[in-house]
Motif scaffolding. Structure first.
Motif, mmCIF file in Angstrom:
data_model
loop_
_atom_site.group_PDB
_atom_site.id
_atom_site.type_symbol
_atom_site.label_atom_id
_atom_site.label_comp_id
_atom_site.label_asym_id
_atom_site.label_seq_id
_atom_site.Cartn_x
_atom_site.Cartn_y
_atom_site.Cartn_z
ATOM 1 N N GLY A 125 4.580 3.314 4.536
ATOM 2 C CA GLY A 125 5.620 2.192 3.939
ATOM 3 C C GLY A 125 5.099 2.033 2.280
ATOM 4 N N THR A 126 5.118 0.730 1.885
ATOM 5 C CA THR A 126 4.844 0.610 0.407
ATOM 6 C C THR A 126 3.230 0.886 0.147
ATOM 7 O OG1 THR A 126 4.349 -1.893 1.062
ATOM 8 C CG2 THR A 126 6.676 -1.046 0.193
ATOM 9 N N ALA A 127 2.457 1.047 1.507
ATOM 10 C CA ALA A 127 1.029 1.101 1.141
ATOM 11 C C ALA A 127 0.832 2.478 0.407
ATOM 12 C CB ALA A 127 0.394 1.185 2.527
ATOM 13 N N ILE A 128 1.879 3.416 0.524
ATOM 14 C CA ILE A 128 1.692 4.704 -0.148
ATOM 15 C C ILE A 128 1.866 4.517 -1.600
ATOM 16 C CG2 ILE A 128 2.944 6.941 -0.468
ATOM 17 C CD1 ILE A 128 3.822 6.913 2.186
ATOM 18 N N LEU A 129 2.704 3.626 -2.151
ATOM 19 C CA LEU A 129 2.821 3.261 -3.576
ATOM 20 C C LEU A 129 1.762 2.644 -4.083
ATOM 21 C CD1 LEU A 129 6.674 2.482 -3.611
ATOM 22 C CD2 LEU A 129 5.671 4.848 -4.258
ATOM 23 N N GLU A 177 11.675 -11.380 7.627
ATOM 24 C CA GLU A 177 10.987 -10.055 8.270
ATOM 25 C C GLU A 177 11.976 -9.205 8.783
ATOM 26 O OE1 GLU A 177 7.782 -10.092 8.165
ATOM 27 O OE2 GLU A 177 7.410 -12.129 7.685
ATOM 28 N N ARG A 178 12.844 -8.741 7.782
ATOM 29 C CA ARG A 178 13.848 -7.736 8.314
ATOM 30 C C ARG A 178 13.422 -6.245 7.507
ATOM 31 N NH1 ARG A 178 20.091 -8.551 7.309
ATOM 32 N NH2 ARG A 178 20.027 -6.560 8.133
ATOM 33 N N TRP A 179 13.497 -5.343 8.274
ATOM 34 C CA TRP A 179 13.136 -3.936 7.871
ATOM 35 C C TRP A 179 14.303 -3.284 6.997
ATOM 36 C CZ3 TRP A 179 8.498 -1.615 8.333
ATOM 37 C CH2 TRP A 179 7.716 -2.091 9.362
ATOM 38 N N HIS A 180 13.901 -2.811 6.063
ATOM 39 C CA HIS A 180 14.855 -2.196 4.924
ATOM 40 C C HIS A 180 14.472 -0.649 4.650
ATOM 41 C CE1 HIS A 180 17.308 -5.620 3.456
ATOM 42 N NE2 HIS A 180 16.195 -6.446 4.136
ATOM 43 N N GLN A 181 15.265 0.110 4.298
ATOM 44 C CA GLN A 181 14.603 1.690 3.856
ATOM 45 C C GLN A 181 15.092 1.847 2.474
ATOM 46 O OE1 GLN A 181 15.237 4.810 6.836
ATOM 47 N NE2 GLN A 181 16.571 5.724 5.392
ATOM 48 N N GLU A 182 14.386 2.395 1.698
ATOM 49 C CA GLU A 182 14.472 2.637 0.408
ATOM 50 C C GLU A 182 14.084 4.028 0.187
ATOM 51 O OE1 GLU A 182 15.964 0.282 -1.126
ATOM 52 O OE2 GLU A 182 15.378 -1.424 0.010
ATOM 53 N N SER A 183 14.844 4.897 -0.788
ATOM 54 C CA SER A 183 14.559 6.181 -1.292
ATOM 55 C C SER A 183 14.021 6.277 -2.503
ATOM 56 C CB SER A 183 15.983 6.866 -0.895
ATOM 57 O OG SER A 183 16.172 7.119 0.603
ATOM 58 N N LEU A 184 13.032 7.013 -2.838
ATOM 59 C CA LEU A 184 12.450 7.224 -3.867
ATOM 60 C C LEU A 184 11.885 8.645 -4.143
ATOM 61 C CD1 LEU A 184 10.020 3.993 -4.723
ATOM 62 C CD2 LEU A 184 12.324 4.664 -5.969
ATOM 63 N N ASP A 229 -0.359 -7.863 -11.695
ATOM 64 C CA ASP A 229 -0.317 -6.643 -10.632
ATOM 65 C C ASP A 229 1.340 -6.240 -10.463
ATOM 66 O OD1 ASP A 229 -2.867 -7.019 -10.063
ATOM 67 O OD2 ASP A 229 -2.405 -8.469 -8.405
ATOM 68 N N LEU A 230 2.157 -6.926 -10.887
ATOM 69 C CA LEU A 230 3.648 -6.467 -11.017
ATOM 70 C C LEU A 230 4.109 -5.701 -12.236
ATOM 71 C CD1 LEU A 230 5.216 -9.819 -9.872
ATOM 72 C CD2 LEU A 230 4.860 -7.829 -8.389
ATOM 73 N N LEU A 231 3.049 -5.636 -13.040
ATOM 74 C CA LEU A 231 3.498 -4.974 -14.262
ATOM 75 C C LEU A 231 2.814 -3.836 -14.693
ATOM 76 C CD1 LEU A 231 3.948 -8.230 -16.950
ATOM 77 C CD2 LEU A 231 5.723 -6.879 -15.446
ATOM 78 N N GLY A 232 2.895 -2.971 -15.611
ATOM 79 C CA GLY A 232 2.169 -1.900 -15.937
ATOM 80 C C GLY A 232 2.735 -0.584 -15.413
ATOM 81 N N ARG A 233 2.348 0.690 -15.745
ATOM 82 C CA ARG A 233 3.036 2.043 -15.464
ATOM 83 C C ARG A 233 2.458 2.197 -13.783
ATOM 84 N NH1 ARG A 233 7.311 2.997 -17.599
ATOM 85 N NH2 ARG A 233 7.313 4.777 -16.192
ATOM 86 N N LEU A 256 9.341 5.359 -9.249
ATOM 87 C CA LEU A 256 9.862 6.718 -9.212
ATOM 88 C C LEU A 256 8.581 7.768 -9.663
ATOM 89 C CD1 LEU A 256 13.458 6.887 -10.416
ATOM 90 C CD2 LEU A 256 12.723 7.837 -8.249
ATOM 91 N N ASP A 257 8.169 7.528 -10.816
ATOM 92 C CA ASP A 257 6.675 8.068 -11.273
ATOM 93 C C ASP A 257 5.602 8.169 -10.035
ATOM 94 O OD1 ASP A 257 7.936 8.609 -13.651
ATOM 95 O OD2 ASP A 257 7.069 7.073 -14.774
ATOM 96 N N LEU A 258 5.378 7.117 -9.444
ATOM 97 C CA LEU A 258 4.460 7.017 -8.442
ATOM 98 C C LEU A 258 4.985 7.843 -7.046
ATOM 99 C CD1 LEU A 258 3.418 3.367 -8.286
ATOM 100 C CD2 LEU A 258 2.016 5.246 -9.231
ATOM 101 N N ALA A 259 5.957 8.031 -6.909
ATOM 102 C CA ALA A 259 6.720 8.586 -5.731
ATOM 103 C C ALA A 259 6.693 10.005 -6.056
ATOM 104 C CB ALA A 259 8.056 8.229 -5.448
#
Length: 895
Positions: free
Chosen positions: A604-608, A728-735, A769-773, A849-852
């Motif tokens: 999940g988002t832990a990867i990013l 608490e709904r699951w969503h799927q995002e593609s990057l 924590d929300l800003l920066g590259r 996208l850069d992180l992914a």
């Protein structure tokens, strides 16, 4: 009685002529017997009479047997236990408490022995409060001896001296005392009795003369000092068949360093996994039986109770001395890992048995043999009777047999000797039956642990050319070369250590051991005089620093010249690798294998988040599946409390729905609903964690959580009207190549139809924590770029923290959330006709996208965004080894 110094050969000749030689310890007895046997063999004799060479302790025991006193005389262990019972009873009667009864009993026993040995006493007026308490204990001890008809071991030398004087035992014609640095009153009374019986008594303290060569060596610290000594010994062993004595003034403090470094330098092959321990040297100070792996496993098995600590069960799962280790080692490793994932510090034994039988999901970590062993322990715990120690020893032995201890491995020679030594200790518990009343299992186990801790284990073997000894063990021994370690001013002379239960003036007046500095100086001089004549060549050394503190050489050897002895090249494997390796080429390998097309990675988002914190961390965790073992916590930890907040708020908003219904609730109705939601959240947590919270802890946690959420709802009530649209709904995002499954805590629809995304946090989220590259909190940016951007009005963390509740986020305009301002350009590239909000969403998309893309490409450089954020709680530092880099050390020093 006069003290004599003459060659050792004359002492052996005296033994051949029929003299009784009484040695200061068993090591000197073995040494003299071996030399005597060697002389006889060298003379061509085929058989010879055993010489009358005995250690003083052994001779006294034989004399006791001859006089029929052995059955009535308490052993030192029995006497100590009697002292403990007397002190415990006295403390109970007085209503006082004492943390360390065992140590107190030992000191009291020593004080009593000193009074008996020196034939003195004192009255209550002469001492302070502690001395008066001791006199009360001593009176109770002597009364117990009289009731039991036991012989006081402290008065045994006096009884033996009387027997010799009265002719109850036969006196030899000639007696030599060998190796005694200090002739204590008990020994003098025995020798006086022998002389009165017609024996000629003398004292031998070694050969005359001074060493032909002696000098001092300074080590940087104990490590360097011992390393030099080991290399010196290796050089001598390679050149000749000389005998070498390594004598440590404080052998206990040097023991571990000596064992490790001498193995590295003299037997480096023994360091290889699975290699037998090579006997290149003999260390006189053995290892406590309770510290050896096999016995530790036995004691851990016996110590299992109805509640089992996670660390204890983890040790047993990993021990090769536990039944079924060979058959179930892989399953037990999985069981250990999965058990830790539940993060409990202790488990009920029946629950562990059930879990071991079934394993975890799909039978993962199932351990049938381990479960049977735990069942045997559980059955043994049903016995709650009170017995004497001997009966408990039989019970312990049966349980270990039922558990197939020491496992299914084949025992080598050392392990078998350990097994035999343990059996002797276990059988020795029966000796306490005479002085102990019936006791419970826990008390008997404490006795067993103490006996195992006090029993030193030394594997049997031939005498090596290289002996490592303490100063007292070396008494009377002769070598070709001697190195004395640790001769700094705090070690020799030793500081005075008077007994706290005897008046100090009494101890000084009678010259008792350790009474004052003058006596310690005198004793140290006699010991050093003996050591400096123990070989033709003697080296003394001392560390310049110890435990971070500077040291100075002992004043007793300061006069010796400095010396630079010949040392062999170091054989320590690490040093050889550094010394003999060729030039190394630096190669930065920071690119792993790219993510194959079509392969999905969980996380999940832990990867990013991990990729933003440190690319290596993301690669190691999500590509290599490297992760530390979970750590248990007492009660609930931060992760549990975060889950409770999420679950309770989810239940609350499913019932409440929107701002208007929240406002319609009275204070009491709101708290009642919160209490119900908190209770449901706690029930779910207990089910998921397989945890049963004690009623008191559960009530405290429910009250804390209710108060916290009530405070949070005040913040919610201060907002403009809203409707909770998703929870608490699951969503799927593609990057790029990543497909990320993520669960959004909450989406609100505002009055104008726009949407607000909220992510609850129980910590202190920062706007930065929300800003920066490399945004280190990518959840909200990911939620933002994944929604219909024209409908999104704001993203925010809901900071649910007692006394500090509020929103931290970014919005397209002011007044959407309390204290959340509208986004300004702030350096963002705002296109013509666009807005700062749209620019922020586009900025987030590019950053994510850069992180992914970096993750999919296998980017794995060790590049933490900051030591505080990325490294403080990271469990991968042993893998990335960032701790030794200059950049990391500089970052750590930055406040």
């Amino acid at each position: 009685m006069t003290e004599s110094r003459f060659p050792l050969a004359q002492l052996l000749q005296a033994a051949r002529d029929g003299a009784l030689v009484l040695t200061v310890n068993q090591r000197l007895e073995r040494y003299l017997r071996r030399l005597f046997d060697d002389e006889c063999r060298a003379a061509g004799e085929q058989a010879w009479a055993a010489p009358a060479i005995r250690s003083l302790g052994r001779w006294q025991k034989e004399l006791c047997d001859q006089l029929g006193l052995a059955h009535a005389c308490l052993t030192p262990a029995q006497a100590l236990r009697l002292w403990e019972e007397i002190i415990e009873q006295d403390l109970t009667q007085c209503g006082a408490g004492l943390l360390r009864v065992g140590e107190t009993a030992k000191l009291a026993g020593e004080a009593h022995a000193l009074l008996c040995e020196y034939g003195v006493s004192f009255n209550a007026v002469e001492g302070g409060e502690d001395h008066q308490v001791f006199l009360r204990w001593q009176g109770a001890f002597e009364a117990a001896l009289e009731r039991g008809g036991w012989q006081d071991p402290a008065r045994l030398p006096e009884r033996l001296a009387a027997a010799l004087a009265w002719g109850e035992a036969i006196c030899p014609k000639r007696v030599w005392l060998a190796g005694f640095d200090d002739l204590r009153p008990a020994v003098l009374r025995l020798t006086a009795a022998l002389a009165a019986g017609g024996a000629a008594v003398g004292s031998w303290r070694g050969a005359p003369g001074a060493p032909s060569r002696a000098g001092q060596v300074t080590g940087l610290d104990p490590e360097d000092e011992v390393r030099r000594c080991a290399r010196w010994a290796r050089n001598l062993l390679a050149q000749s068949d000389a005998t070498i004595g390594i004598i440590a003034v404080d052998l206990a403090a040097y023991q571990k360093t000596l064992q490790r470094i001498f193995r590295e330098e003299l037997a480096p092959s023994s360091l290889l996994p699975g290699a037998a321990q090579e006997k290149a040297f003999n260390l006189s100070l053995g290892t406590p039986l309770a510290a050896t792996g096999m016995v530790v496993a036995a004691l851990e098995l016996l110590s299992l109770g109805r509640q089992v600590a996670l660390d204890r069960i983890s040790y047993l799962l990993r021990s090769p001395f536990v039944w079924g280790y060979l058959a179930e080692s892989s399953a037990r490793a999985l069981f250990d890992r999965e058990l830790r994932q539940l993060r409990q510090t202790a488990w009920p034994l029946p629950q562990l048995v059930k879990r071991a039988r079934s394993g975890f999901k799909k039978g993962l970590g199932r351990c049938d043999i381990f479960a049977r062993m735990l069942e045997n322990v559980h059955s043994a715990l049903e016995d709650r009777s009170r017995r004497r120690p001997g009966a408990w020893a039989e019970s312990f032995a049966r349980l270990l047999d039922d558990c197939h201890w020491p496992g299914d491995r084949r025992l080598d020679s050392r392990d078998y000797q350990l097994f035999v030594a343990w059996k002797e200790v276990l059988a020795g518990l029966a000796a306490y039956d005479e002085v102990c009343s019936p006791m419970g299992r826990a008390e008997a186990l404490t006795l067993l642990k103490r006996a195992a801790g006090e029993t030193l284990f030394q594997p049997q073997g031939s005498e090596e050319r290289l002996q490592i000894l303490g100063t007292l063990e070396a008494a009377g021994l002769q070598f070709d070369h001697v190195w004395i370690l640790g001769l700094h001013e705090q070690a020799l002379p030793a500081p005075a250590r008077p007994n706290p239960f005897l008046p100090l003036d009494l101890q000084r007046r009678h010259g008792m051991p350790h009474a004052d500095a003058a006596r310690e100086l005198d004793f140290a001089g006699r010991v050093l005089d003996r050591l400096l004549t123990a070989a033709p060549q003697v080296v003394v050394s001392w560390p310049a620093r110890q435990d971070g503190q500077p040291c100075r050489i002992s004043p007793l050897v300061r006069h010796l010249p400095e010396w630079n002895p010949e040392l062999a090249d170091s054989q320590a494997p690490a040093r050889i690798v550094r010394r003999e390796s060729g030039p190394l080429e630096a190669w930065v390998d920071d690119l792993g294998a790219p993510l194959p097309a079509g392969v999905r990675v969980s996380g999940g988002t832990a990867i990013l988040k991990d990729q933003a914190l440190c690319p290596f961390r993301a690669y190691a965790r999500h590509r290599l599946a490297a992760d530390g073992l979970a750590v248990g916590s007492l009660g609930l930890d931060g992760l549990d409390r975060g889950v409770l907040v999420h679950d309770a708020l989810e239940h609350f908003w499913r019932q409440t729905g929107d701002w208007h219904q929240l406002q319609a609730l009275s204070e009491s109705a709101r708290r009642s609903r919160l209490a119900t939601c908190v209770n449901r959240a706690l029930q779910r947590l207990e089910k998921d964690r397989q945890l049963h919270l004690p009623a008191a802890l559960r009530a405290i946690e429910a009250r804390r959580l209710t108060e916290l959420l009530a405070e949070w709802l005040l913040v919610e009530g201060a907002r403009a009207p809203f409707v909770v649209e998703e929870l608490e709904r699951w969503h799927q995002e593609s990057l790029a190549q990543l497909t990320i499954q993520t669960r959004i805590d909450r989406i609100d629809r505002l009055a104008d139809g726009s949407r607000l995304i909220i992510d609850y946090k129980t910590g202190r989220p920062a706007l930065g924590d929300l800003l920066g590259r490399r945004p280190v909190e990518p959840q909200l940016p990911l939620y933002g770029v994944g929604r219909q951007q024209e409908e999104l009005a704001a993203v925010a963390f809901g900071r649910v923290r007692r006394g500090d509740c509020g929103f931290v986020g970014l919005a397209c305009r002011d007044e959407i959330l309390p204290r959340v301002a509208a986004v300004t350009d702030g350096g963002l590239p705002v296109p013509a006709g666009g807005s700062a909000w749209q620019s922020l969403l586009e900025f987030w998309r590019e950053a994510l996208l850069d992180l992914a893309r970096a993750f999919a490409a296998g980017r794995a450089e060790v590049d933490p965004i900051s030591a505080r954020q990325a490294c403080d709680r990271c469990d991968l530092q042993a893998l990335c080894r960032i701790g030794g880099t200059a950049d990391f050390e500089a970052a750590e020093e930055t406040p």
